[in-house]
Design a protein around this motif. Structure first.
Motif: not given
Length: 389
Positions: A5-25
């Protein structure tokens, strides 16, 4: 969903990871070679996959093995214990485990401190601004792994550029393979030389192992050489940038250098430099996160997503150097947990302690937005980090 998954500069993982953990682990994803695999994002599930070497194979010849690299691996290279299963993995790993024990690291500490002092002195005596990556973060672990393996430091530039190309997914498959071939040829010659004239180094001890072929010794050495400096170099540079981004934590380390040891564990969790994950092929039916996986399917266990799982680390997106983060998965888990993890920790601790002690006024020489990150590589890092003091 395409992966990585494409990510942005910085230290955080792609935002999709949070929703995947909650809805589609355990989420189906499409890879660059047209393969399908399952992305695993919860801490407990990732840890379970990594620790179950009976049903999850590391061997690229296993049906369904996910291919993330430009070069498609159809079988494990001889000696490359990162991508082999027991009992072959056990045989290879036994040969090098003794080189990375707590006792061995304690004996090596003075050399790591000396190398760090020398590189820091050269940095301080040079022009400002300086590039922390090329002047310090990369040379320190490179010098250390040279010392351990018995590779002449004068050849550092050669193997550094080849090992970085080996991990650079922005390059073509032909470029990656070319760099790897050159690295193999160099190490094959060094191994032949050590068989004829042994020294007090890891390669000399390795080639004395009964039944170990030159080809296997090359594969093991490549793995130790590349893994022995690339991950640590990127971790040091990213750590400094993260501490500069949250300057209060840099100041905290300047005021209390003894906090560095704990800080390293939190930085490893927070940064998770192996950001694309660890790949496995399902060798026998397994259930992960409530999803039944059949033999022949592929799995990508995301260390980054696991290390930001709020079920394992409360408020996981906050950098907290006083957090107890020792259970992080930055080095993996199970039989394939990084064999050099103690060395990486030692190098990071010594490097960061030296920087906050000797260069307390260190700060970025460019705006954060101008720092160049390496996105298309299995190990996240920085292309350069301009600093001054």
């Amino acid at each position: 969903m395409d992966y990585p998954i494409a990510r942005r500069p910085g230290f955080d993982p792609p935002a999709e990871f949070a929703s995947l953990r909650a809805e589609a682990p355990v989420c189906p994803v499409s890879l660059r070679h047209g393969q399908q695999a399952h992305l695993v994002t919860r801490y407990d599930d990732v840890r379970a996959v990594l620790r179950d070497h009976g049903r999850f194979s590391s061997d690229p010849s296993t049906p369904g093995f996910p291919q993330l690299r430009p070069v498609v691996d159809r079988k494990a290279a001889p000696g490359s214990f990162l991508v082999t299963d027991p009992p072959e993995h056990t045989r290879y790993r036994r040969m090098v485990t003794g080189e990375f024990t707590v006792r061995r690291m304690a004996a090596l500490r003075s050399d790591v401190e000396r190398i760090t002092r020398e590189r820091l002195a050269a940095l301080r005596s040079g022009p400002r601004p300086a590039d922390l990556v090329t002047a310090f973060a990369l040379p320190v672990p490179s010098d250390v792994i040279c010392l351990l393996l018995g590779v002449p430091v004068s050849d550092q530039e050669f193997f550094s550029t080849r090992s970085r190309a080996h991990l650079d997914r922005s390059l073509s498959a032909a470029q990656v393979q070319g760099a790897l071939d050159e690295l193999h040829a160099y190490l094959a010659e060094l191994i032949r030389a050590r068989r004829l004239s042994p020294r007090d180094d890891l390669i000399s001890r390795l080639v004395r192992e009964p039944g170990l072929t030159d080809e296997e010794a090359v594969g093991m050495t490549v793995l130790l050489l590349v893994g022995g400096h690339e991950t640590t170099a990127n971790s040091i540079a990213l750590s400094v940038l993260a501490l500069q981004r949250e300057r209060a934590w840099w100041e905290a380390l300047v005021a209390s250098p003894d906090l560095v040891d704990n800080a390293v564990e939190e930085l490893l969790r927070f940064l998770s430099p192996v950001h694309h994950g660890v790949v496995r092929a399902v060798g026998g039916e397994a259930t992960v996160g409530g999803t039944v996986l059949a033999a022949g399917e592929g799995v990508i266990a995301s260390l980054f997503a696991a290390n930001r799982d709020p079920a394992a680390f409360p408020d996981p997106d906050r950098l907290d150097l006083r957090r107890d983060a020792r259970t992080h998965l930055a080095f993996g888990s199970g039989v394939h947990q990084c064999v050099g993890q103690l060395l990486a920790r030692l190098e990071m601790r010594v490097a960061l302690r030296a920087l906050v002690t000797e260069l307390p006024d260190l700060h970025l020489a460019v705006p954060f937005e101008e720092v160049e990150f390496k996105f298309d590589a299995p190990i996240y890092g920085l292309r350069s980090l301009p600093i001054t003091w």
